[in-house]
Write an enzyme that holds these catalytic residues in place. Structure first.
Site, PDB file in Angstrom:
ATOM      1  N   LYS A 118      -5.250   8.242  11.485  1.00 29.99           N
ATOM      2  CA  LYS A 118      -4.609   7.000  11.033  1.00 29.99           C
ATOM      3  C   LYS A 118      -3.160   7.260  10.642  1.00 29.99           C
ATOM      4  O   LYS A 118      -2.883   8.092   9.777  1.00 29.99           O
ATOM      5  CB  LYS A 118      -5.378   6.421   9.836  1.00 29.99           C
ATOM      6  N   ASP A 154       1.622   1.196   3.866  1.00 32.29           N
ATOM      7  CA  ASP A 154       0.598   0.157   3.770  1.00 32.29           C
ATOM      8  C   ASP A 154       0.852  -0.703   2.543  1.00 32.29           C
ATOM      9  O   ASP A 154       0.436  -0.388   1.439  1.00 32.29           O
ATOM     10  CB  ASP A 154      -0.794   0.810   3.698  1.00 32.29           C
ATOM     11  N   LYS A 206      -0.854  -5.646  -1.756  1.00 40.12           N
ATOM     12  CA  LYS A 206      -1.386  -4.788  -2.813  1.00 40.12           C
ATOM     13  C   LYS A 206      -0.651  -5.050  -4.123  1.00 40.12           C
ATOM     14  O   LYS A 206       0.504  -5.452  -4.102  1.00 40.12           O
ATOM     15  CB  LYS A 206      -1.193  -3.313  -2.438  1.00 40.12           C
ATOM     16  N   ASP A 221      -0.243   6.845   3.658  1.00 39.15           N
ATOM     17  CA  ASP A 221      -1.302   6.268   4.477  1.00 39.15           C
ATOM     18  C   ASP A 221      -1.255   6.751   5.929  1.00 39.15           C
ATOM     19  O   ASP A 221      -2.030   6.308   6.759  1.00 39.15           O
ATOM     20  CB  ASP A 221      -1.226   4.734   4.399  1.00 39.15           C
ATOM     21  N   ASP A 278      -5.391  -6.052   4.366  1.00 39.71           N
ATOM     22  CA  ASP A 278      -5.255  -4.716   3.792  1.00 39.71           C
ATOM     23  C   ASP A 278      -6.302  -3.749   4.350  1.00 39.71           C
ATOM     24  O   ASP A 278      -6.209  -2.539   4.145  1.00 39.71           O
ATOM     25  CB  ASP A 278      -5.355  -4.804   2.261  1.00 39.71           C
ATOM     26  N   GLU A 323      -6.497  -2.549   7.201  1.00 44.96           N
ATOM     27  CA  GLU A 323      -5.779  -2.420   8.478  1.00 44.96           C
ATOM     28  C   GLU A 323      -6.090  -1.126   9.208  1.00 44.96           C
ATOM     29  O   GLU A 323      -5.945  -1.044  10.418  1.00 44.96           O
ATOM     30  CB  GLU A 323      -4.265  -2.525   8.234  1.00 44.96           C
ATOM     31  N   ARG A 377      -8.876   0.449   9.878  1.00 44.28           N
ATOM     32  CA  ARG A 377      -9.940   0.318  10.888  1.00 44.28           C
ATOM     33  C   ARG A 377      -9.468  -0.477  12.095  1.00 44.28           C
ATOM     34  O   ARG A 377      -9.930  -0.281  13.211  1.00 44.28           O
ATOM     35  CB  ARG A 377     -11.181  -0.297  10.225  1.00 44.28           C
TER      36      ARG A 377
HETATM   37  N1  BES Z   1      -4.893   2.785   2.808  1.00 41.67           N
HETATM   38  C1  BES Z   1      -5.849   2.017   2.097  1.00 41.67           C
HETATM   39  C2  BES Z   1      -6.905   2.875   1.423  1.00 41.67           C
HETATM   40  C3  BES Z   1      -6.497   3.588   0.173  1.00 41.67           C
HETATM   41  C4  BES Z   1      -6.263   2.892  -0.993  1.00 41.67           C
HETATM   42  C5  BES Z   1      -6.399   4.943   0.160  1.00 41.67           C
HETATM   43  C6  BES Z   1      -5.918   3.564  -2.149  1.00 41.67           C
HETATM   44  C7  BES Z   1      -6.063   5.618  -0.992  1.00 41.67           C
HETATM   45  C8  BES Z   1      -5.819   4.926  -2.150  1.00 41.67           C
HETATM   46  C9  BES Z   1      -6.557   1.062   3.030  1.00 41.67           C
HETATM   47  O1  BES Z   1      -5.798   0.579   4.076  1.00 41.67           O
HETATM   48  C10 BES Z   1      -6.997  -0.092   2.214  1.00 41.67           C
HETATM   49  O2  BES Z   1      -6.146  -0.806   1.740  1.00 41.67           O
HETATM   50  N2  BES Z   1      -8.287  -0.255   2.061  1.00 41.67           N
HETATM   51  C11 BES Z   1      -8.824  -1.300   1.275  1.00 41.67           C
HETATM   52  C12 BES Z   1     -10.018  -1.865   2.003  1.00 41.67           C
HETATM   53  C13 BES Z   1     -10.528  -3.152   1.440  1.00 41.67           C
HETATM   54  C14 BES Z   1      -9.511  -4.251   1.644  1.00 41.67           C
HETATM   55  C15 BES Z   1     -11.819  -3.512   2.115  1.00 41.67           C
HETATM   56  C16 BES Z   1      -9.248  -0.719  -0.075  1.00 41.67           C
HETATM   57  O3  BES Z   1      -9.706   0.421  -0.126  1.00 41.67           O
HETATM   58  O4  BES Z   1      -9.049  -1.404  -1.066  1.00 41.67           O
HETATM   59 ZN    ZN Z   2      -4.235   1.698   4.653  1.00 41.99          ZN
HETATM   60 MN    MN Z   3      -4.694  -1.178   3.476  1.00 40.98          MN
END
Ligand code: BES
Ligand code: ZN
Ligand code: MN
Length: 496
Positions: free
Chosen positions: A268, A273, A280, A291, A350, A352, A354
């Site tokens: 990825k 992000d 966020k 990210d 968010d 994104e 996947r």
């Molecule tokens: N890049 C983030 C995951 C992440 C968040 C990694 C904080 C490390 C620390 C990912 O793209 C994301 O935002 N995931 C969301 C998914 C949710 C919207 C289902 C998450 O983990 O909140």
């Molecule tokens: Zn992300």
């Molecule tokens: Mn995200």
């Protein structure tokens, strides 16, 4: 930092600093015992005074020990002799790294690979020593001007082994350790680089630079027009809101000739992000420059593989883009069609990672891989579940999971498996499309992997969620270089 090996009796090897271990209860390691004998009991007398109780990681530097060929001796506490395990050994090595860097010695002589550590043979002990010393010497201060730069590092370490027959093993281990550390350094540099510099275009240029350095790596970069032609509607939906053009970076390593099918690594590469329209919260949002650590880990691993000239085929596929809010960004509720033909309702912009990975995973299938491993900072839920010590692992093929687990355990870069049971798939049901891109609050890491599993049915596949392991937050904020050790170890094992 350079490493070498010398064999011979420790009381004959000259050095500006010899490192030996002391256990709790004033017990001496074999090398310490030899130096003690030669100096007429100097070390035992000192320990009797209580100067070094021998707790893990305590250090003491002593000078001018009589009749020894060492300018200094660095004593390091090794804990209880009986229960020496990997994490204890790690703390021992980190302690000597700190001590050696502090005293500015040019070359040190290390005897610690003589310690008995459960589950780690001489080769593993040596390799991990190289890895962890390099880890401690790593600096990222290219954005600090002049005097603020930290120039302290350790220059050279020699491993002392008592038997000649071990020299070859130690040399091999040094080579592996250095290659892994070089891959980690690359991954860390890319990770630490701010998102205004480390864009998808920058990642592509760094991949090309790697291709220049190693002729065995062939680089191919696809742009957005190529992605449109390939019908990567899901990947393209993420990059819509960004001014930076998305890139799909492909790195080919052919160490086994044409006949054998490759291992594909998919990383990825979201260079920032923000969450997109599902933006966020501000606190710690700067950390979303990390990210792209999946991409960085994959590039770092390709570097290690190329340096080690492993006799296998590996292809890296890196979807790189930015996730930004904008008038043209994707909205919650938008429906997109992935390269596989499956439709996705974007309920949260968010989620994104996947969305870009699914198209990259479909694309990876074109290389007819026998195995595909994707690496991603995919879910905050993984950090909640496992903390920073283990990556989350989910797989559709148990033997692959086993091999990755073994590689993780022996490289100091551990993972923990989570279930990919069918029951979780229902959480992705959508009223309007084949699937939604989020699965609700429960089991966030698992439902993210469930989403990916719908695009990986044609091959053996494992997913590594490195959201907890790829970087440290807080005072020592920075990329860790994981999972380069784990992936490189897996590929070395596979090549043997
Ligand atoms: N890049 C983030 C995951 C992440 C968040 C990694 C904080 C490390 C620390 C990912 O793209 C994301 O935002 N995931 C969301 C998914 C949710 C919207 C289902 C998450 O983990 O909140
Ligand atoms: Zn992300
Ligand atoms: Mn995200």
């Amino acid at each position: 930092m350079e490493f070498s090996v010398k064999s011979g009796a420790i009381n004959k090897l000259a050095s500006s600093c010899t490192v030996v271990g002391i256990f709790e209860g004033r017990r001496l390691s074999p090398s310490a015992r030899q130096l003690d004998k030669q100096s007429g009991g100097y070390l035992t007398a000192l320990l009797k005074k209580g100067d070094l109780p021998g707790k893990v990681g305590q250090t003491l530097i002593i000078h001018d020990v009589p009749d020894t060929p060492c300018e200094r001796i660095l004593l390091v506490g090794c804990g209880k002799e009986r229960d020496n395990k990997e994490n204890q050994y790690r703390r021992i090595i980190q302690a000597i790294a700190t001590a050696l860097i502090d005293i500015h010695v040019k070359d040190a002589l290390c005897t610690l690979t003589e310690l008995n550590i459960k589950g780690l043979d001489l080769q593993a002990r040596t390799r991990l020593t190289v890895q962890w010393l390099r880890d401690r010497s790593y600096r990222f201060d290219r954005f600090k001007s002049g005097s603020k730069r930290n120039k302290d590092t350790l220059r050279r370490l020699t491993f002392a082994v008592s038997e000649r027959s071990n020299v070859k093993t130690v040399r091999t281990a040094i080579g592996e350790g250095q290659a892994i550390a070089n891959g980690m350094d690359l991954a860390r540099d890319l990770g630490n680089m701010p998102a205004n510099i480390c864009t998808p275009t920058y990642l592509a240029s760094q991949a090309r630079a790697l291709g220049k350095e190693f002729r065995s790596l062939k680089i191919n970069v696809l742009g957005e027009t190529d992605m449109k032609r390939l019908k990567m509607g899901s990947l393209l939906s993420v990059t819509r809101g960004s001014r930076q053009p998305a890139k799909l970076i492909v790195v080919n390593y052919n160490g086994a000739g044409r006949g054998s099918s490759p291992t594909a690594l998919v990383g990825k590469g979201v260079t920032f992000d923000s969450g997109g329209v599902s933006i966020k919260p501000s606190p710690a949002m700067d950390e979303m420059k990390y990210d792209m650590c999946g991409a960085a880990g994959v590039l770092g691993t390709m570097r290690s593989v190329a340096e080690l000239e492993l006799p296998i085929n590996v292809v890296a596929v890196i979807p790189a883009c930015e996730n930004m809010p904008d008038g043209d960004a994707s909205r919650p509720g938008d429906i997109v069609t992935s390269m596989s033909g499956q439709t996705i309702e974007i309920l949260n912009t968010d989620a994104e990672g996947r969305l870009i990975l699914c198209d990259a995973l479909t694309y990876a299938g074109r290389f007819k891989p026998d195995t595909v491993i994707d690496v991603a900072t995919l879910t905050g839920a993984c950090l909640v579940a496992l903390g920073k010590h283990a990556a989350g692992m989910l797989t559709n093929h148990a033997p692959l999971g086993k091999a990755l687990k073994v590689a993780g355990d022996s490289s100091g870069d551990r993972l923990w498996e989570m279930p990919l049971w069918d029951e979780y798939q229902e959480q992705l049901d959508s009223n309007f499309a084949d699937m939604a891109n989020i699965g609700g609050r429960d089991a966030g890491t698992i439902t993210a992997a469930c989403f990916l599993s719908r695009f990986t049915k044609d091959y053996h596949w494992a997913h590594l969620d490195i959201a907890g392991t790829a970087w440290h937050s807080g005072a020592h904020k920075g990329a860790t270089g994981r999972p380069v050790p784990l992936l490189t170890r897996y590929l070395i094992n596979k090549s043997q």
